[in-house]
Design an enzyme around this catalytic site. Structure first.
Site, PDB file in Angstrom:
ATOM      1  N   CYS A 175      -3.499   1.327   6.478  1.00 39.11           N
ATOM      2  CA  CYS A 175      -3.765   0.578   7.440  1.00 39.11           C
ATOM      3  C   CYS A 175      -4.541   1.550   8.652  1.00 39.11           C
ATOM      4  O   CYS A 175      -5.274   0.943   9.518  1.00 39.11           O
ATOM      5  CB  CYS A 175      -2.485  -0.191   8.155  1.00 39.11           C
ATOM      6  SG  CYS A 175      -1.084   1.186   8.370  1.00 39.11           S
ATOM      7  N   ASN A 227       0.792  -1.219  -0.007  1.00 35.05           N
ATOM      8  CA  ASN A 227      -0.027   0.021  -0.124  1.00 35.05           C
ATOM      9  C   ASN A 227       1.018   1.352  -0.167  1.00 35.05           C
ATOM     10  O   ASN A 227       0.479   2.267  -0.509  1.00 35.05           O
ATOM     11  CB  ASN A 227      -1.069  -0.092   1.349  1.00 35.05           C
ATOM     12  CG  ASN A 227      -0.503  -0.342   2.526  1.00 35.05           C
ATOM     13  OD1 ASN A 227       0.808  -0.878   2.627  1.00 35.05           O
ATOM     14  ND2 ASN A 227      -1.110   0.357   3.370  1.00 35.05           N
ATOM     15  N   GLU A 242       3.488  -5.184  12.303  1.00 35.01           N
ATOM     16  CA  GLU A 242       2.744  -4.220  12.165  1.00 35.01           C
ATOM     17  C   GLU A 242       1.383  -4.512  11.209  1.00 35.01           C
ATOM     18  O   GLU A 242       1.589  -4.942   9.970  1.00 35.01           O
ATOM     19  CB  GLU A 242       3.129  -3.055  11.291  1.00 35.01           C
ATOM     20  CG  GLU A 242       4.248  -2.399  12.544  1.00 35.01           C
ATOM     21  CD  GLU A 242       5.286  -1.230  11.802  1.00 35.01           C
ATOM     22  OE1 GLU A 242       5.025  -0.784  10.699  1.00 35.01           O
ATOM     23  OE2 GLU A 242       5.747  -0.525  12.562  1.00 35.01           O
ATOM     24  N   GLU A 272       7.514   0.692  16.666  1.00 29.83           N
ATOM     25  CA  GLU A 272       8.763   1.169  15.926  1.00 29.83           C
ATOM     26  C   GLU A 272       8.610   2.850  15.898  1.00 29.83           C
ATOM     27  O   GLU A 272       7.638   3.342  16.228  1.00 29.83           O
ATOM     28  CB  GLU A 272       8.806   0.480  14.473  1.00 29.83           C
ATOM     29  CG  GLU A 272       9.041  -0.738  14.731  1.00 29.83           C
ATOM     30  CD  GLU A 272       9.571  -1.633  13.441  1.00 29.83           C
ATOM     31  OE1 GLU A 272      10.094  -0.772  12.410  1.00 29.83           O
ATOM     32  OE2 GLU A 272       9.414  -2.584  13.179  1.00 29.83           O
TER      33      GLU A 272
END
Ligand code: NAD
Length: 487
Positions: free
Chosen positions: A289, A156, A255, A468
């Protein structure tokens, strides 16, 4: 029309062909962009060996100052080749050039500088203690690279999300083997040229192309020469990767997916909220996301908000990347469009009111072959609906009314995911109360996608493991070692 390209693996500083290839097609018009060389066991072995070799060589001995200098040079070289990266990214994804030139490419380059500077400035702890014999001991912590990191990436935001991991991994002194998404092989390959140009030693950055199960992704994550795995993608894939990492007890940073809520209170700045939610639902054709697929609006402004979002959705210009004023590109592939359209069908079958959209737009000429879709808004579905519970990853949302803070907190948290939320209110006390009560890794108030790269980024619940960003990336990309010296 440009010649179809060959997307080669990048191993030990060399571009390497393999015997199997697959097609890379543009989502905007389905034209053939080129052939991708799928890495098999031999190429993955070679890439991991090259990375191990780099750790044992010049890269492993390099001073932090020199590493920092090289990573700044990588960022500068991406900037110098901005147009090449932009063309590659928009061909692979179909996203508007206006978006990719403001977000994907500049942030992709910035990731190298930001993490180089973090590593340059990070302090470490030390403790002096008394020993039973009347002496003393000094403890101090040192950070060491973990070793070879496998970086598994989604499609993405290909360059941005890849460098978000490669930047800190290299800044901390590791070597990487990157497996870009099969949908978006171009910018990871191009980055190999940049690495060679600026003098990153061979083997520090490697790329293997291919798919997940039974292909380069699985081969890489199961490879015993990999010391840690960092992954961005679907929750289901994260589970498979975690299983692969269990062998050898290797750390993972995951993630994963989301089903993010936007919560709009009647005391919000209405125009700001409509603009913000328009972005969070439709940006990147809903393939972010952090994007919103569930919108909860306080009842007094519910109808007005639905109508305002409908008007915004209908004003978004759909078109090819280079066209002026385009806000909405295609989905990444026909396969993904079929998935998103299956939810459009489910919504209808479950009795949704389709406020706008619900199908595919008619596109002119060659664009008719692309993976285009209409931005879509629903109301009237029960919370148990698949459309409200499952991640769709398309330009769509369901809007439901609510009456109290407690009710909307329960609604927002009633999901296996916990990635992000955005809350729209001008009431400061309420903003703090809500931010503390919604179970997510990232909570925005009166904003969305506003990112300071020094802050922790990651999801709770099924949206991921680990954080992160800034110094938090050091937790994953370094091994913190304690030295205790008695004197
Ligand atoms: P995906 O999980 O299908 O694929 C991601 C990568 O994993 C690809 O490179 C793929 O080839 C590889 N892969 C697939 N199966 C594998 C396996 N068994 N072993 C090793 N590798 C494997 O995800 P996607 O469709 O590319 O991306 C969309 C998803 O990513 C959405 O769920 C989205 O929410 C999530 N995402 C999360 C974040 C975040 O920061 N939390 C950011 C972006 C995207």
């Amino acid at each position: 029309m440009p010649e179809p390209k060959q997307y080669l693996n990048f191993i030990a500083g060399q571009f390497v062909a393999s015997s199997r290839t697959f097609e890379n097609r543009a989502p905007a018009d389905d034209r053939l962009l080129g052939q991708v060389h799928e890495a098999g066991a031999a190429e993955v072995d070679a890439a991991v060996a090259a990375a191990r070799g780099a750790m044992a060589g010049e890269w492993g001995r390099m001073t932090v100052a020199r590493r920092v200098e090289l990573l700044h040079a990588v960022a500068d070289e991406i900037d110098r080749r901005f147009d090449d990266f932009l063309a590659a990214e928009i061909a692979d994804t179909g996203k508007p050039a206006s978006v990719a030139s403001h977000i994907d490419i500049p942030r992709g380059a910035a990731n190298f500088k930001v993490f180089a500077d973090v590593v340059k400035n990070v302090p470490s702890e030390s403790f002096e203690m008394a020993t039973p014999d009347g002496g003393k001991a000094l403890n101090y912590a040192v950070r060491k690279p973990v070793g070879v990191i496998a970086v598994i990436c989604p499609w993405n935001l290909p360059l941005l999300l890849m460098t978000w991991k490669v930047g800190p991994a290299l800044a901390c002194g590791n070597a990487v083997v990157v497996k870009p998404s099969e949908e978006t092989p171009a910018t990871a390959t191009l980055l190999g040229e940049v690495m060679n140009k600026v003098g990153i030693p061979a083997g520090v950055y490697n790329v293997v192309h291919g798919f997940g199960p039974g292909s380069a992704g699985e081969l890489l994550t199961r490879h015993p020469g990999v010391d840690a795995i960092t992954f961005t993608g679907e929750t289901r894939t994260g589970e498979a990767i975690m299983q692969a990492a269990a062998k050898g007890v290797r750390p993972v940073s995951l993630e994963l997916g989301g089903k993010n809520a936007a919560i709009v209170f009647a005391d919000c700045d209405f125009d700001k909220a409509v603009t913000g939610v328009t972005r969070s639902v439709f940006e990147n054709c809903g393939q972010v996301c952090l994007g919103t697929e569930r919108v909860y609006v306080e009842r007094p402004i519910f109808e007005r908000f639905v109508q305002a979002l409908k008007a915004r959705a209908e004003s978004l210009k759909i078109g090819p990347p280079e066209e002026k004023g385009v806000a909405l590109g295609p989905l990444i592939s026909h396969e993904h469009r079929a998935k998103v359209l299956s939810y459009y069908e489910k919504a209808r079958a479950e009795g949704a009111t389709v406020v706008t959209g619900g199908g595919t737009p008619r596109m002119p000429g060659a664009l008719a072959e692309g993976a285009w879709i209409q931005p879509t808004i629903w109301t009237g579905l029960p919370e148990s609906s698949a459309v409200i519970r499952e991640e769709i990853f398309g330009p769509c949302c369901h809007i439901a009314p609510f009456d109290s803070e407690d009710e909307v907190i329960a609604l927002a948290n009633d999901t296996p995911y916990g990635l992000a939320t955005s809350i729209w209110t001008e009431n400061l006390g309420r903003a703090h109360r809500m931010a503390g009560a919604v179970d997510v890794g990232i909570c925005w108030v009166n904003a969305w996608f506003l990112r300071d790269l020094r802050t922790p980024f990651g999801g709770s619940k099924a949206s991921g493991i680990g954080r992160e960003g800034g110094v938090h990336s050091l937790e994953f990309y370094t091994e913190l070692r304690n030295v205790c010296i008695k004197f």
